[in-house]
Motif scaffolding. Structure first.
Motif, PDB file in Angstrom:
ATOM      1  N   LEU A  20       0.958  -1.258  -0.138  1.00 43.57           N
ATOM      2  CA  LEU A  20       0.016  -0.009  -0.009  1.00 43.57           C
ATOM      3  C   LEU A  20       0.947   1.336   0.141  1.00 43.57           C
ATOM      4  CD1 LEU A  20      -2.716   1.629   0.248  1.00 43.57           C
ATOM      5  CD2 LEU A  20      -2.482   1.248   2.790  1.00 43.57           C
ATOM      6  N   GLY A  21       1.731   1.245   0.934  1.00 43.85           N
ATOM      7  CA  GLY A  21       2.961   2.438   0.842  1.00 43.85           C
ATOM      8  C   GLY A  21       3.576   2.588  -0.360  1.00 43.85           C
ATOM      9  N   LYS A  22       4.044   1.456  -1.109  1.00 44.38           N
ATOM     10  CA  LYS A  22       4.696   1.609  -2.195  1.00 44.38           C
ATOM     11  C   LYS A  22       4.048   2.025  -3.331  1.00 44.38           C
ATOM     12  CE  LYS A  22       8.754  -0.048  -0.584  1.00 44.38           C
ATOM     13  NZ  LYS A  22       9.813   0.762  -0.743  1.00 44.38           N
ATOM     14  N   VAL A  23       2.612   1.534  -3.170  1.00 42.29           N
ATOM     15  CA  VAL A  23       1.618   2.190  -4.436  1.00 42.29           C
ATOM     16  C   VAL A  23       1.449   3.619  -4.512  1.00 42.29           C
ATOM     17  CG1 VAL A  23      -0.551   1.772  -5.307  1.00 42.29           C
ATOM     18  CG2 VAL A  23       0.627  -0.100  -4.781  1.00 42.29           C
ATOM     19  N   MET A  24       1.331   3.896  -3.116  1.00 44.75           N
ATOM     20  CA  MET A  24       1.097   5.398  -2.815  1.00 44.75           C
ATOM     21  C   MET A  24       2.706   6.247  -3.155  1.00 44.75           C
ATOM     22  SD  MET A  24      -1.105   5.314   0.737  1.00 44.75           S
ATOM     23  CE  MET A  24      -1.162   7.099   1.025  1.00 44.75           C
ATOM     24  N   GLY A  25       3.333   5.521  -3.086  1.00 44.27           N
ATOM     25  CA  GLY A  25       4.840   6.189  -3.451  1.00 44.27           C
ATOM     26  C   GLY A  25       4.803   6.112  -4.823  1.00 44.27           C
ATOM     27  N   ALA A 161       2.487  -1.136  12.669  1.00 45.43           N
ATOM     28  CA  ALA A 161       2.867   0.481  12.564  1.00 45.43           C
ATOM     29  C   ALA A 161       4.182   0.879  11.875  1.00 45.43           C
ATOM     30  CB  ALA A 161       3.005   0.995  14.137  1.00 45.43           C
ATOM     31  N   PRO A 162       5.304  -0.120  12.000  1.00 45.36           N
ATOM     32  CA  PRO A 162       6.443   0.181  11.147  1.00 45.36           C
ATOM     33  C   PRO A 162       6.280   0.223   9.444  1.00 45.36           C
ATOM     34  CG  PRO A 162       7.148  -0.987  12.889  1.00 45.36           C
ATOM     35  CD  PRO A 162       5.494  -0.955  13.034  1.00 45.36           C
ATOM     36  N   ALA A 163       5.225  -0.787   9.345  1.00 43.62           N
ATOM     37  CA  ALA A 163       4.907  -0.776   7.768  1.00 43.62           C
ATOM     38  C   ALA A 163       4.266   0.107   7.410  1.00 43.62           C
ATOM     39  CB  ALA A 163       4.126  -2.150   7.763  1.00 43.62           C
ATOM     40  N   LEU A 164       3.385   0.797   8.268  1.00 41.59           N
ATOM     41  CA  LEU A 164       2.653   1.838   7.829  1.00 41.59           C
ATOM     42  C   LEU A 164       3.052   3.294   7.681  1.00 41.59           C
ATOM     43  CD1 LEU A 164      -0.907   1.308   9.997  1.00 41.59           C
ATOM     44  CD2 LEU A 164      -0.730   1.330   7.440  1.00 41.59           C
ATOM     45  N   MET A 165       4.560   3.345   8.254  1.00 41.31           N
ATOM     46  CA  MET A 165       5.187   4.496   8.104  1.00 41.31           C
ATOM     47  C   MET A 165       5.215   5.299   6.649  1.00 41.31           C
ATOM     48  SD  MET A 165       8.670   3.505  10.205  1.00 41.31           S
ATOM     49  CE  MET A 165       9.651   5.010   9.598  1.00 41.31           C
ATOM     50  N   SER A 166       5.386   4.246   5.724  1.00 45.42           N
ATOM     51  CA  SER A 166       5.606   4.894   4.148  1.00 45.42           C
ATOM     52  C   SER A 166       4.313   5.370   3.793  1.00 45.42           C
ATOM     53  CB  SER A 166       6.320   3.667   3.493  1.00 45.42           C
ATOM     54  OG  SER A 166       6.215   4.147   1.905  1.00 45.42           O
ATOM     55  N   ALA A 167       3.212   4.623   3.939  1.00 47.10           N
ATOM     56  CA  ALA A 167       1.874   4.988   3.451  1.00 47.10           C
ATOM     57  C   ALA A 167       1.493   6.327   4.216  1.00 47.10           C
ATOM     58  CB  ALA A 167       0.884   3.836   4.000  1.00 47.10           C
ATOM     59  N   LEU A 168       1.886   6.530   5.497  1.00 46.90           N
ATOM     60  CA  LEU A 168       1.493   7.881   6.134  1.00 46.90           C
ATOM     61  C   LEU A 168       2.441   9.104   5.418  1.00 46.90           C
ATOM     62  CD1 LEU A 168      -0.124   9.410   8.331  1.00 46.90           C
ATOM     63  CD2 LEU A 168       1.928   8.762   9.881  1.00 46.90           C
ATOM     64  N   ASN A 170       3.855   9.027   2.654  1.00 51.90           N
ATOM     65  CA  ASN A 170       3.163   9.154   1.169  1.00 51.90           C
ATOM     66  C   ASN A 170       1.929  10.038   0.997  1.00 51.90           C
ATOM     67  OD1 ASN A 170       5.591   8.286  -0.112  1.00 51.90           O
ATOM     68  ND2 ASN A 170       4.590   6.254   0.111  1.00 51.90           N
ATOM     69  N   LEU A 171       0.986   9.983   1.944  1.00 46.23           N
ATOM     70  CA  LEU A 171      -0.325  10.505   2.142  1.00 46.23           C
ATOM     71  C   LEU A 171      -0.048  12.112   2.153  1.00 46.23           C
ATOM     72  CD1 LEU A 171      -3.264  10.119   2.073  1.00 46.23           C
ATOM     73  CD2 LEU A 171      -3.369   9.811   4.645  1.00 46.23           C
ATOM     74  N   VAL A 172       0.873  12.427   2.963  1.00 43.55           N
ATOM     75  CA  VAL A 172       1.162  13.633   3.150  1.00 43.55           C
ATOM     76  C   VAL A 172       1.638  14.655   2.050  1.00 43.55           C
ATOM     77  CG1 VAL A 172       2.618  15.406   4.610  1.00 43.55           C
ATOM     78  CG2 VAL A 172       1.488  13.408   5.712  1.00 43.55           C
ATOM     79  N   ILE A 173       2.443  13.837   1.064  1.00 41.77           N
ATOM     80  CA  ILE A 173       3.100  14.480   0.085  1.00 41.77           C
ATOM     81  C   ILE A 173       2.141  14.358  -1.077  1.00 41.77           C
ATOM     82  CG2 ILE A 173       4.821  14.293  -1.611  1.00 41.77           C
ATOM     83  CD1 ILE A 173       6.486  12.608   0.538  1.00 41.77           C
ATOM     84  N   ILE A 174       1.331  13.289  -1.176  1.00 41.85           N
ATOM     85  CA  ILE A 174       0.285  13.477  -2.290  1.00 41.85           C
ATOM     86  C   ILE A 174      -0.921  14.422  -2.071  1.00 41.85           C
ATOM     87  CG2 ILE A 174      -1.894  12.114  -2.902  1.00 41.85           C
ATOM     88  CD1 ILE A 174      -0.102   9.505  -2.527  1.00 41.85           C
ATOM     89  N   ALA A 175      -1.167  14.401  -0.685  1.00 43.68           N
ATOM     90  CA  ALA A 175      -2.041  15.856  -0.141  1.00 43.68           C
ATOM     91  C   ALA A 175      -1.387  17.181  -0.792  1.00 43.68           C
ATOM     92  CB  ALA A 175      -2.478  15.604   1.017  1.00 43.68           C
ATOM     93  N   TYR A 176      -0.187  17.520  -0.299  1.00 47.91           N
ATOM     94  CA  TYR A 176       0.349  18.655  -1.081  1.00 47.91           C
ATOM     95  C   TYR A 176       0.204  18.794  -2.234  1.00 47.91           C
ATOM     96  CZ  TYR A 176       3.939  21.986  -1.883  1.00 47.91           C
ATOM     97  OH  TYR A 176       4.556  22.922  -2.349  1.00 47.91           O
ATOM     98  N   TYR A 273      11.732   0.306  -9.092  1.00 48.00           N
ATOM     99  CA  TYR A 273      12.381  -1.057  -9.098  1.00 48.00           C
ATOM    100  C   TYR A 273      12.211  -1.312  -7.515  1.00 48.00           C
ATOM    101  CZ  TYR A 273      16.704  -3.681  -8.127  1.00 48.00           C
ATOM    102  OH  TYR A 273      17.594  -4.849  -7.557  1.00 48.00           O
ATOM    103  N   LEU A 274      12.246  -0.425  -6.647  1.00 45.36           N
ATOM    104  CA  LEU A 274      12.278  -0.718  -5.188  1.00 45.36           C
ATOM    105  C   LEU A 274      10.779  -1.199  -4.770  1.00 45.36           C
ATOM    106  CD1 LEU A 274      14.913   1.804  -3.525  1.00 45.36           C
ATOM    107  CD2 LEU A 274      15.072  -0.804  -4.003  1.00 45.36           C
ATOM    108  N   VAL A 275       9.950  -0.442  -5.691  1.00 46.94           N
ATOM    109  CA  VAL A 275       8.580  -0.997  -5.142  1.00 46.94           C
ATOM    110  C   VAL A 275       8.269  -2.495  -5.594  1.00 46.94           C
ATOM    111  CG1 VAL A 275       6.251  -0.613  -5.827  1.00 46.94           C
ATOM    112  CG2 VAL A 275       7.539   1.543  -5.448  1.00 46.94           C
ATOM    113  N   ILE A 276       8.965  -2.899  -6.723  1.00 52.83           N
ATOM    114  CA  ILE A 276       8.563  -4.015  -7.350  1.00 52.83           C
ATOM    115  C   ILE A 276       9.405  -5.265  -6.222  1.00 52.83           C
ATOM    116  CG2 ILE A 276       8.780  -5.640  -9.082  1.00 52.83           C
ATOM    117  CD1 ILE A 276       6.721  -3.487  -9.672  1.00 52.83           C
ATOM    118  N   ALA A 277      10.860  -4.881  -6.010  1.00 52.22           N
ATOM    119  CA  ALA A 277      11.680  -5.856  -5.337  1.00 52.22           C
ATOM    120  C   ALA A 277      11.451  -5.539  -3.753  1.00 52.22           C
ATOM    121  CB  ALA A 277      12.803  -5.602  -5.785  1.00 52.22           C
ATOM    122  N   GLY A 278      11.635  -4.273  -3.464  1.00 48.88           N
ATOM    123  CA  GLY A 278      11.644  -3.768  -1.902  1.00 48.88           C
ATOM    124  C   GLY A 278      10.190  -4.328  -1.223  1.00 48.88           C
TER     125      GLY A 278
END
Length: 519
Positions: A20-25, A161-168, A170-176, A273-278
């Motif tokens: 989810l976080g990577k897709v948002m990324g 919670a650690p896994a949700l870090m990226s999603a949160l 990215n949500l801030v940046i997308i909103a910006y 690449y990191l979305v796919i592999a990471g």
């Protein structure tokens, strides 16, 4: 068997959240691409955002990820939660002080840092990168605190919670991008990134409270736990310099390509690449590393090797077809995700070329992440140190040799080969000392996977060529083409590996049958 199913469920949950976080990324990068393309502001921003991340990764990430979790796990196993939490408070305080000092130094002297990372011909790009670097350097402080808190959670098998870090973040940046970018521009984007990193630490607080953890400052550099961290930190820190130093090398060579646009091309392709592999690999390593640390603390070396072998086997099973498929569909994927607005056809071609060639190193990337964690869990840093130094040398030499004739493809090939060399050099000491995981069955399975992945890539490539003549142009045609290529490639890979008797394919087939019966 129950432990394995439990680990699988945990990894699956973490992977879903990470995805989810990577897709948002990806959507975040899409917005950055259509707003700024590969122009001056994008190049300067990517350089400025990379500098504090590289310095954090080089200096502190090793102490947190590779040194804190094993020592904290040892405290939990041998001294109990109270002493472990006291050690954690001391560690977090020291990390906050050190990252604070580095933040102030980076904000005071951004010019030499930008000169180290980039060699832009345009002085305006350099000046903007310097100003943005000063703005974004508090990322180091926020990262230090956030990842220290993550270490406390992960060592106790809490991963949500650690896994949700990226999603949160990215949500801030997308909103910006959606609401403020037109009025605030590139400097507002830098502040949005800072806010996202700050919130990554905040999100860890509620689950820590539920575990009974309450931060209490401590400043005891001579405590047994901190002494052990500092003793481990030296060789481990140097061994984890591989990726940051390679990023510096690639960034500097990329800044000389296409008027500086090589920086953006590598950043866009590497992020994808990191979305796919990471998503897959980091989900596994984040779950497996604390387990390996506990097995080491408990002296369970047989279980340690079995866990490592199974992790490597399963990772290769999924990563090899990902790499083959990504090489086949790089162009339509880049065009679909980034194309449009300021990101024209030239940018698509350059980024797709980088993505295709960097995918050659996906298996090496997976192995180096898993195996380095195995060394760190055993509190051994020398193996990764030697392997890392040699892989940096390989990357530098290949950049010097290949960037001239091959441009961005040379950068991508150098990165892929460096990752593979690093992984191979991590295997050698393990096998020589009798602590390895290689056996005849694993090697035979690897070649089976490699053959099946080659068939998968060929299938995706042939499908792509045929679909291009029958599907409409534009985003919808690209989306349909990618979906059909992915579906066809997955079906072929699992069919081939199932016929070869691969364990993961059989488990997947059994899972699908159970789901169909329930349906």
């Amino acid at each position: 068997m129950e432990d394995r199913h439990s680990a699988t469920r945990t990894i699956s949950a973490v992977m879903a959240i990470t995805l989810l976080g990577k897709v948002m990324g990806l959507y975040r990068d899409h917005l950055l691409a259509v707003h700024y393309g590969m122009g001056m502001e994008a190049n300067a921003f990517y350089t400025a955002s990379r500098i504090p991340r590289v310095f954090f990764d080089a200096v502190f990430a090793s102490a947190i990820a590779a040194c804190f979790i094993p020592v904290f796990s040892e405290y939990l196993e041998q001294k109990g939660k109270k002493e472990a939490y006291r050690f954690a408070g001391c560690f977090i305080t020291i990390i906050a002080l050190l990252t604070g000092v580095l933040t102030l130094a980076g904000m005071a002297f951004p010019q030499p840092l930008v000169a180290l990372f980039a060699d832009y011909e345009d002085p305006q790009t350099t000046a903007l990168a310097i100003s943005l670097t000063r703005t974004m350097f508090p990322t180091v402080l926020f990262s230090g605190v956030a990842f220290s808190l993550v270490g406390v959670l992960q060592a106790q098998d809490h991963f949500t919670a650690p896994a949700l870090m990226s999603a949160l973040s990215n949500l801030v940046i997308i909103a910006y991008f959606l609401f403020l970018d037109q009025s605030m521009g590139i400097y507002g984007l830098a502040l949005a990134y800072l806010l996202g990193w700050f919130l990554q630490g905040v999100i860890q607080v509620p689950p820590l409270r539920r575990l009974g953890y309450q931060y209490r400052p401590g400043l005891d550099f001579r405590s047994p736990g901190m002494k052990k961290v500092f003793a481990l930190m030296g060789p481990v820190m140097v061994s984890t310099w591989v990726q940051p130093i390679n990023l510096v090398i690639n960034s500097r060579f990329g800044s000389r390509l296409y008027g500086g646009a090589g920086v953006s091309a590598m950043e866009y392709s590497t992020n994808l690449y990191l979305v796919i592999a990471g998503t897959f690999i980091l989900s596994i390593t984040n779950v497996i590393f604390p387990k390996l640390s506990r097995l080491t603390a408990g002296g369970q070396q047989g279980d340690f090797r079995d866990t490592l072998r199974q992790t490597v086997h399963s990772s290769l099973f999924f990563v090899l077809p990902m790499a083959a498929g990504l090489m086949a569909v790089a162009r339509p994927l880049v065009s679909f995700l980034y194309g449009g607005g300021e990101f024209g056809q030239r940018a698509v071609e350059v980024t797709a070329s980088a993505l295709s060639w960097i995918s050659l190193g996906m298996a090496g990337y997976a192995l180096q992440n898993i195996l380095s964690r195995a060394y760190f869990a055993r509190q051994q840093g020398r193996g990764p140190l030697v392997a890392g130094a040699l892989s940096i040398g390989v990357n530098l030499l290949l950049c010097m040799a290949l960037v001239g004739p091959l441009e961005v493809r040379g950068l991508a090939i150098a990165s892929a080969v460096s990752s593979t060399v690093y992984a191979l050099l991590l295997i050698v000491p393990m096998e020589r000392e009798g602590q390895g995981f290689l056996d005849r069955a694993l090697c035979l399975d690897f070649f089976k996977m490699l053959a099946a992945a080659a068939v998968t890539g060929l299938t995706a490539w042939l499908l792509l060529g045929w679909l291009g003549s029958v599907l409409p142009a534009g985003k919808m045609g690209e989306l349909l083409s990618l979906a059909l290529c992915a579906g066809g490639g997955v079906a072929v890979y699992f069919g081939v590996t199932l016929s070869m008797g691969m364990e993961e394919a059989a488990m997947t087939a059994a899972l699908i049958k159970r789901l169909l019966k329930r349906g």
